[in-house]
Structure formats: structure tokens, C-alpha cells
Design a protein around this motif. Structure first.
Motif, PDB file in Angstrom:
ATOM      1  N   GLY A 540       0.784  -1.317  -0.072  1.00  0.00           N
ATOM      2  CA  GLY A 540      -0.071  -0.098  -0.039  1.00  0.00           C
ATOM      3  C   GLY A 540       0.816   1.293   0.133  1.00  0.00           C
ATOM      4  N   ALA A 541       1.724   1.390   0.871  1.00  0.00           N
ATOM      5  CA  ALA A 541       2.597   2.398   0.767  1.00  0.00           C
ATOM      6  C   ALA A 541       3.560   2.785  -0.379  1.00  0.00           C
ATOM      7  CB  ALA A 541       3.869   2.344   2.098  1.00  0.00           C
ATOM      8  N   SER A 542       3.793   1.631  -1.162  1.00  0.00           N
ATOM      9  CA  SER A 542       4.466   1.867  -2.528  1.00  0.00           C
ATOM     10  C   SER A 542       3.218   2.016  -3.802  1.00  0.00           C
ATOM     11  CB  SER A 542       5.033   0.546  -2.659  1.00  0.00           C
ATOM     12  OG  SER A 542       6.268   0.457  -1.868  1.00  0.00           O
ATOM     13  N   SER A 543       2.319   2.093  -3.441  1.00  0.00           N
ATOM     14  CA  SER A 543       1.229   2.397  -4.726  1.00  0.00           C
ATOM     15  C   SER A 543       0.440   3.692  -4.579  1.00  0.00           C
ATOM     16  CB  SER A 543       0.101   1.281  -4.358  1.00  0.00           C
ATOM     17  OG  SER A 543       0.648  -0.112  -4.409  1.00  0.00           O
ATOM     18  N   ALA A 544       1.241   4.669  -4.999  1.00  0.00           N
ATOM     19  CA  ALA A 544       0.943   5.981  -4.925  1.00  0.00           C
ATOM     20  C   ALA A 544       0.770   6.379  -6.298  1.00  0.00           C
ATOM     21  CB  ALA A 544       1.874   7.051  -4.248  1.00  0.00           C
ATOM     22  N   PHE A 545      -0.442   6.181  -6.826  1.00  0.00           N
ATOM     23  CA  PHE A 545      -0.624   6.461  -8.354  1.00  0.00           C
ATOM     24  C   PHE A 545      -1.601   7.284  -8.600  1.00  0.00           C
ATOM     25  CE2 PHE A 545       0.576   1.889  -8.261  1.00  0.00           C
ATOM     26  CZ  PHE A 545       1.801   1.806  -8.422  1.00  0.00           C
ATOM     27  N   LEU A 546      -2.420   7.932  -7.507  1.00  0.00           N
ATOM     28  CA  LEU A 546      -3.367   8.883  -7.826  1.00  0.00           C
ATOM     29  C   LEU A 546      -3.204  10.223  -8.168  1.00  0.00           C
ATOM     30  CD1 LEU A 546      -6.342   7.462  -5.566  1.00  0.00           C
ATOM     31  CD2 LEU A 546      -5.588   6.818  -7.753  1.00  0.00           C
ATOM     32  N   THR A 547      -2.034  10.436  -7.581  1.00  0.00           N
ATOM     33  CA  THR A 547      -1.649  12.303  -7.765  1.00  0.00           C
ATOM     34  C   THR A 547      -0.030  12.278  -8.061  1.00  0.00           C
ATOM     35  OG1 THR A 547      -0.745  12.304  -5.549  1.00  0.00           O
ATOM     36  CG2 THR A 547      -3.452  12.415  -5.789  1.00  0.00           C
ATOM     37  N   PRO A 548       0.032  13.672  -8.552  1.00  0.00           N
ATOM     38  CA  PRO A 548       1.617  13.869  -8.884  1.00  0.00           C
ATOM     39  C   PRO A 548       2.670  14.180  -7.359  1.00  0.00           C
ATOM     40  CG  PRO A 548       0.407  15.760  -9.289  1.00  0.00           C
ATOM     41  CD  PRO A 548      -0.606  14.493  -8.818  1.00  0.00           C
ATOM     42  N   ILE A 549       1.814  14.019  -6.546  1.00  0.00           N
ATOM     43  CA  ILE A 549       2.585  14.521  -5.180  1.00  0.00           C
ATOM     44  C   ILE A 549       2.732  13.410  -4.361  1.00  0.00           C
ATOM     45  CG2 ILE A 549       1.580  16.892  -5.220  1.00  0.00           C
ATOM     46  CD1 ILE A 549      -0.102  16.148  -2.939  1.00  0.00           C
ATOM     47  N   GLY A 550       2.098  12.136  -4.481  1.00  0.00           N
ATOM     48  CA  GLY A 550       2.224  10.973  -3.722  1.00  0.00           C
ATOM     49  C   GLY A 550       3.612  10.343  -4.037  1.00  0.00           C
ATOM     50  N   HIS A 551       4.343  10.494  -5.056  1.00  0.00           N
ATOM     51  CA  HIS A 551       5.505   9.802  -5.172  1.00  0.00           C
ATOM     52  C   HIS A 551       6.393  10.714  -6.198  1.00  0.00           C
ATOM     53  CE1 HIS A 551       8.817   6.892  -6.365  1.00  0.00           C
ATOM     54  NE2 HIS A 551       8.420   6.162  -5.527  1.00  0.00           N
ATOM     55  N   LYS A 552       7.833  10.893  -5.632  1.00  0.00           N
ATOM     56  CA  LYS A 552       8.584  11.859  -6.597  1.00  0.00           C
ATOM     57  C   LYS A 552       8.657  11.673  -8.135  1.00  0.00           C
ATOM     58  CE  LYS A 552      12.410  13.045  -4.671  1.00  0.00           C
ATOM     59  NZ  LYS A 552      13.908  13.034  -4.225  1.00  0.00           N
TER      60      LYS A 552
END
Length: 593
Positions: A540-552
Motif C-alpha cells: 500500500g505504501a508503494s502504490s501512490a498512483f493517484l496524484t503527482p505528489i504521492g511519489h517523486k
């Protein structure tokens, strides 16, 4: 709730709110929260800086240096140098680039993997005459997915392994994440490759490919009129012919510090007037050369030319934690500290209304930098940006490729076999890279992403305090109470979904620090094994796909791909659903309750 719990929840609430707001950089926010916790008595002074010596913090720092060494030695180029083949379809290109990006992200920092492959991807798009928007988002998502596969692929995995050691007595090993992470990554890659392009906004896909590429790289730029230039005393309208031939738009001019948009076409030019233009870098240079203009005003030009034998243009992408974010070139003293100036900014969909030296830089901007010859990589590194060019930051040392790979492989093998701890193995690799010249000693500390180190060092004591105060137990009990009628597998899925949601708006490392202890406590309350819940938090912590700010990585592609904030969820939401649907059964199979 006890007083300590109230204080800690308030501090974490403030941290999360400030991270979502984004006005202050995450390392400053976390460090201030740590100091406040010490002053308020919920973190003991002797424990305040224990996080900076925590194994997770050390491993994250070492992985960044090792990643740089593998790049410097040409290990990555060895894999990617044959990618630039003509005739590949979009689907096969995404599959190949995404697959390589995912594999690289398992063993080097996933931001470094994207930074290396993004220029290759954009060049391939240019050759195929298609918009880079069609492949950059799939590539970013692929590198994020690849980080799930190994312990060192992404900081959340390192954090979760360390929390397991602290609370359960034994950490996760190097490839414990692989069965679940690899299958999840493959499923995500299949979606991204086969149907992902259909979720790219139509405004990108419906553009003519050539226009799309030019729009993505269009810069708002400034050129100045030197003394004795032939254009002095001639009307602004006399530039129109050359501007049309060079495909440059003249927007106005700056005179005596005053910006004049839409200035009269009959205005006669004076020495040191600054023209405001919009152009592709190549077109900008052709226009400058044809009219004998200069890239900077006379004051800044004198500063950088005094000590320079030549000047070069270079492009750089601004990540969220770059030195220049939310400030300006003038504020950080770019022209006198680094003898460089910003001569252009590309910001998709937003108009820049300030003089470039005073313009506030935002994450995702692409900067066009004028630097003394051969210092471009140093300036980009100092800014904390990433190069948007085919070459990396350092000169590749092909004769040391296999030495770099061998040292790294030996360390991973020794750590996997339990001969030495991973942190010691990576430390030996770093020493080997420095002694062999793969990572120059002068660049050693520049390769470490210090804001991440400060974030980890600050939040780990706060996370420990929350756990010691019973705060994580309280959160776990609330989640169990809300989902008490559901089967265990459904509670696992809910925990993963909540972690994903937090990771989409927060730093994924901060999310892991809070969510992992909650996962352990939920398992205790349900009287089941904790490992499935830790794996759920890791995915879950590695699955930041919804926004441009969740993951560099998502931030880095927003400018080059011409995306907007609301574009990511189109592909990201179905991808997150697929991740949950695939990973939950895999977790329960590999890590039985």
C-alpha cells in the motif's frame, strides 16, 4: 486517551496537514515535530536523535550512494544502450521500457531508475513521432511497481523490515518481498502495457505528435539586448520576421525592471532590454544567434562570463524536494553561487507572470539553465534537480562496470545468506566504490538525499513514541471495531486501501512509519500472524498512483509529459484496484495467517 496520546496524535495530525499543504518541505516539518515532541515531553531527549542512527536510515542513505555508483560505472547504460531502436509499437516500447525500469527499481533507487530512463523514453517518442505523454506515465508507474520487489527497492520496505525487527525480533530479508511484489508488479505492468495508454487524457493523445513534443518542451524564456546590437532603436515589430522563421513567440519585454506584456509593437528597443519569449530551446538558440542577442542581462552575464571559458545550455526537471522549490533563482543566489542563470521555464498549463530570476519555481517545472561549460551536472546536483538529457550527471566509467556490479552482487548475496547485515554489506560497497573512484570522494555526500534522511531520523522516534504510548494500539482497535464483521482477508484489504490513500497525499516513508505498527497491532487483536499485515502496508505504501505528489517519480514527469494534477487518477485508480485484487490473495498464500 492519555495526555501523551493526545499530544502525539495532534503532532502527527499537524505533520500530515502540513505535508498535504506542501508549503514547507517535509524534512523541516518532520524535524520541527520531533523538537516539539521533545519540548512537550512525549519523546525523551536521549531518544530524540536515535532515528538518525537507525538501521533503516543508514540503509536508505547507502542505497542512494550505491545507486549512483552503478550509474557512474555504466551498469545501467549496459542495459539501456540498445533500447533506441526504430519501429517499435507504443505497446512494445512501454513493455520494454517499463520492464527494464521495474527491474532496475528493484536494485537501485526508483527515482534514479526513472531519471535514467526518462530521457531515453522522450528521445524514443521523438523518433517515433508520438507524444511523450503516452509513455512517461506508464514508465513512472512501472518504476514505482518495481520498487515493491526487494528490500532495497523503496524506502517503505526498508522501514517495514526495521519495524519488524524492533517489534518481532527479526527483520524481513532481501527477497522476502519478492513473491508478492513480483506478481503484483507483473499484474500492474500488464495493465499499464496493454490498456494504460487508453487512460492518458485525450488532449495529449489527440495532438499532432510533433506539436505535442514541441508544446511539452516550450519554455517561457528571456533574452537581453546587448550594447551595440543592431536591433537597438528599431521597433519591436522588426523582430517578427526572424521570430516567425525561428518558431519563436515574442510576448513582450522588460525595461528597467518593469515587465511589459503586450507592449506596443512600435516600442523601440534599448540596450539591456529583456525580451520575453516562448520557444523550444533549439528555436530559442537559433533566434538568439540570428539577432545577436544574449541569454542574460548585462549584470548576470558579467558574473558568469568572468570565470567561464564557454557557456552551455542544459535542461533539468524540478522534483518536489529540490533546493529551488517554492523559491527563486535570485533568492538562492544561483548566479553568484554557481555562476549560472535560469533563462527559461517550462510549466505546462500555467502562465508565469514574474521575471525569470524572481519566478517562484514549482515541482514538475523544467528549467533551461545557462552554465559555464562542463559545470551543468554540478549545478543541477546543487539545485537538487534531475537532468533532462541523454547523459547522466557523471562521466560513465565503462572499464569499472563489472567491478561495480560484482561488489554490489557480492554484498547482496552475503546479506541474503546472513553472513553480514545488509547495512554493513552496503557500507562495504560504498567504501569500495570510493576507493576505486567509481564514486568520487568529493561527490559522496552529494549523492545522499538528505531531506529523506532527516525525515526518517525525525519520524522514527515519533513513531516509537506513538507505539509506546499505546497510540498505535488505539488506532488498531478502532480499525478492528469498524471492520469487525468482515473476514480477515477483507480487513487486510481495508488496511492496504487506507495505506494507499495516505501514500497518495503524504510521503510514502511517513505513511509506512505510522501504518506498519498499526498493522502489527491489528494482527495481535485478531490473533493472527502479523507478516501479512506488514506486507499489506508495504504494498500500500508503494502504490501512490493517484496524484503527482504521492511519489517523486510522478512529480518528475508532470512537466516533460505535459500532465495536470487530475490526470493521474485515470490510470492510477484502476491500477490501485488491480494491485489490491492481486496482492491480497498472494499475501495470504505466501504468508499464511
Amino acid at each position: 486517551m492519555s495526555q501523551d496520546q493526545i499530544i502525539l496524535f495532534a503532532l502527527f495530525g499537524a505533520v500530515f496537514a502540513l505535508l498535504i499543504w506542501g508549503r514547507y518541505r517535509y524534512d523541516l516539518v518532520a524535524f520541527c515535530a520531533l523538537l516539539a515532541a521533545v519540548v512537550l515531553g512525549v519523546v525523551q531527549p536521549d531518544d530524540a536523535f536515535a532515528g538518525f542512527g537507525h538501521p533503516a536510515t543508514i540503509i536508505v542513505a547507502l542505497v542512494l550512494v550505491v545507486s549512483s555508483g552503478l550509474v557512474n560505472a555504466g551498469a545501467v547504460q549496459l542495459i539501456t544502450r540498445k533500447l533506441m531502436q526504430r519501429g517499435r509499437s507504443l505497446r512494445s516500447h512501454v513493455a520494454l521500457m517499463g520492464g527494464i525500469g521495474a527491474v532496475l527499481s528493484g536494485f537501485i533507487n526508483n527515482v534514479a531508475a526513472l531519471a535514467l530512463l526518462m530521457p531515453v523514453d522522450m528521445q524514443a517518442a521523438h523518433r517515433a513521432k508520438r507524444s511523450p505523454a503516452l509513455s512517461l506515465m506508464p514508465l513512472s508507474f512501472a518504476t514505482i511497481l518495481g520498487g515493491m520487489v526487494t528490500l532495497i527497492g523503496t524506502p517503505p520496505n526498508i522501514i517495514i523490515a526495521s519495524i519488524r525487527q524492533d517489534q518481532l525480533g527479526e527483520p524481513f530479508e532481501m527477497f522476502d518481498f519478492t513473491p508478492v511484489g513480483a506478481v503484483t508488479a507483473l499484474a500492474g505492468m500488464a495493465f499499464v502495457t496493454l490498456v494504460g495508454s487508453r487512460f492518458i487524457p485525450k488532449r495529449a493523445t489527440e495532438k499532432d505528435p510533433t506539436e505535442a513534443l514541441e508544446d511539452t518542451a516550450a519554455f517561457l524564456a528571456e533574452l537581453s539586448v546587448p550594447e551595440d546590437n543592431d536591433m537597438i532603436d528599431r521597433p519591436l515589430s522588426d523582430l517578427d520576421g526572424t521570430a516567425t522563421e525561428s518558431n519563436v513567440s515574442v510576448l513582450g519585454l522588460i525595461r528597467d525592471g518593469t515587465r511589459r506584456y503586450g507592449s506596443s509593437r512600435t516600442t523601440r528597443l534599448r540596450a539591456d532590454d529583456i525580451l520575453i519569449l516562448e520557444a523550444h530551446p533549439d528555436a530559442l538558440d537559433a533566434f538568439r544567434s540570428a539577432l545577436g542577442l544574449a541569454y542574460t542581462d548585462s549584470d548576470r552575464r558579467a558574473v558568469i562570463e568572468d570565470e567561464a571559458e564557454g557557456l552551455t545550455l542544459t535542461q533539468a526537471v524540478v522534483p518536489r524536494d529540490a533546493r529551488i522549490v517554492d523559491t527563486s533563482a535570485q533568492a538562492i543566489g544561483l548566479h553568484w553561487r554557481q555562476r549560472s542563470v535560469i533563462v527559461g521555464i517550462s510549466r505546462e498549463g500555467r502562465r508565469i507572470t514574474e521575471n525569470l530570476r524572481r519566478a517562484t519555481i514549482l515541482p514538475g517545472d523544467i528549467l533551461l539553465l545557462l552554465t559555464p561549460a562542463d559545470t551543468g551536472p554540478q549545478v543541477i546536483r546543487w539545485l537538487g534537480c534531475l537532468p533532462l538529457a541523454e547523459s547522466g550527471l557523471s562521466v560513465t566509467q565503462e572499464n569499472k562496470t563489472w567491478l561495480a556490479i560484482g561488489l554490489f552482487a557480492a554484498a547482496v548475496a552475503a546479506a541474503t545468506a546472513g553472513v553480514i547485515p545488509l547495512s554493513i554489506g552496503l557500507g562495504i560497497v560504498v567504501v569500495g566504490y570510493v576507493l576505486s573512484g567509481i564514486v568520487p570522494l568529493r561527490d559522496l555526500y552529494d549523492e545522499i538525499e538528505w531531506p529523506v534522511v532527516v525525515l526518517l531520523g525525525s519520524l522514527i522516534p515519533l513513531g516509537d513514541a506513538l507505539n509506546d504510548s499505546g497510540g498505535t494500539q488505539l488506532l488498531a482497535s478502532q480499525l478492528v471495531d469498524l471492520t469487525g464483521a468482515l473476514p480477515v482477508w477483507a480487513i487486510l484489504a481495508v488496511l492496504m486501501a487506507v495505506t494507499m490513500t495516505l501514500s497518495d497525499v503524504l510521503n510514502n516513508t511517513a505513511t509506512a512509519i505510522v501504518a506498519a505498527p498499526v498493522g502489527i497491532e491489528i494482527a495481535r487483536r485478531l490473533d493472527v500472524a502479523p507478516d501479512p499485515f506488514l506486507m499489506a502496508v508495504a504494498i500500500g505504501a508503494s502504490s501512490a498512483f493517484l496524484t503527482p505528489i504521492g511519489h517523486k517519480n510522478n512529480t518528475l514527469i508532470i512537466g516533460p509529459g505535459g500532465y495536470r494534477f487530475g490526470d493521474y487518477w485515470r490510470m492510477g485508480l484502476p491500477l490501485e484496484i488491480i494491485v489490491i485484487a492481486v496482492s491480497v490473495p498472494m499475501i495470504l498464500w505466501v504468508w499464511p495467517l
